[in-house]
Every structure is written in structure tokens, then in C-alpha cells.
Motif scaffolding. Sequence first.
Motif, PDB file in Angstrom:
ATOM      1  N   SER A  44       0.813  -1.229   0.000  1.00  0.00           N
ATOM      2  CA  SER A  44       0.000   0.000   0.000  1.00  0.00           C
ATOM      3  C   SER A  44       0.840   1.271   0.000  1.00  0.00           C
ATOM      4  CB  SER A  44      -0.919   0.011   1.220  1.00  0.00           C
ATOM      5  OG  SER A  44      -0.152   0.132   2.394  1.00  0.00           O
ATOM      6  N   ASN A  94       0.395   3.898   2.890  1.00  0.00           N
ATOM      7  CA  ASN A  94      -0.819   4.703   2.979  1.00  0.00           C
ATOM      8  C   ASN A  94      -1.633   4.187   4.171  1.00  0.00           C
ATOM      9  OD1 ASN A  94      -3.284   5.954   2.710  1.00  0.00           O
ATOM     10  ND2 ASN A  94      -3.321   5.772   0.473  1.00  0.00           N
ATOM     11  N   ASN A 147      -5.269   2.814   3.635  1.00  0.00           N
ATOM     12  CA  ASN A 147      -5.304   1.513   2.967  1.00  0.00           C
ATOM     13  C   ASN A 147      -4.815   0.396   3.879  1.00  0.00           C
ATOM     14  OD1 ASN A 147      -6.282   2.717   0.700  1.00  0.00           O
ATOM     15  ND2 ASN A 147      -4.320   2.795  -0.356  1.00  0.00           N
TER      16      ASN A 147
END
Length: 92
Positions: free
Chosen positions: A67, A70, A73
Motif C-alpha cells: 500500500s 498509505n 489503505n
Amino acid sequence: MSIEKLLSWITPLMLGALLGLYEILHGLFYVIYGTPDQRRDYPLEIVLGLPIMAVCLGGHWLIRRISHSNTRNIWIIESILLGLIIYGFYRS
């Protein structure tokens, strides 16, 4: 330290890794200081705590890499995985 950085490290899988660490330390305590029956039974907690901790840390690292760190996420993916694990546990 920003709140986003803190939330990117305190995730559902990291809490699972803490649970594995607790199992290891709990089993180790009873192996060292327990009665003879406890010394016989509690090494199983150590043996089961190690893979729980390793899988949670490895899964968190993998999800973090996929991810691109992030935070949103990471939380979404780990929450879905944890939900599936809990669902499968209660269905078995």
C-alpha cells in the motif's frame, strides 16, 4: 510524531503481534516460575505465540509495502483480513 505516523504503526495486525508476544511472555513466566504441572503445559503457549507474532509482523510488513505506507489503505486491508480470520474461526 504525527498522528498519521502513529496510526500507521498501531494497526490490527500489530495488535495481533502484541497478542503473540503476550502469549510468549505468559508461557515463559509459567515455565520459569510455575508449578511442575504448569512447567509441563505452558511451553505450548510459547510455541503457538511465535507463529502468531511472526505472521502478524510479516503480514503487516507486506501490506505496508503493497500500500506504499498509505495509512488508510493499511487499516482497511488489515481490518478486512482480521474480520475474515475471526469469521473463519467462529465458523469452524
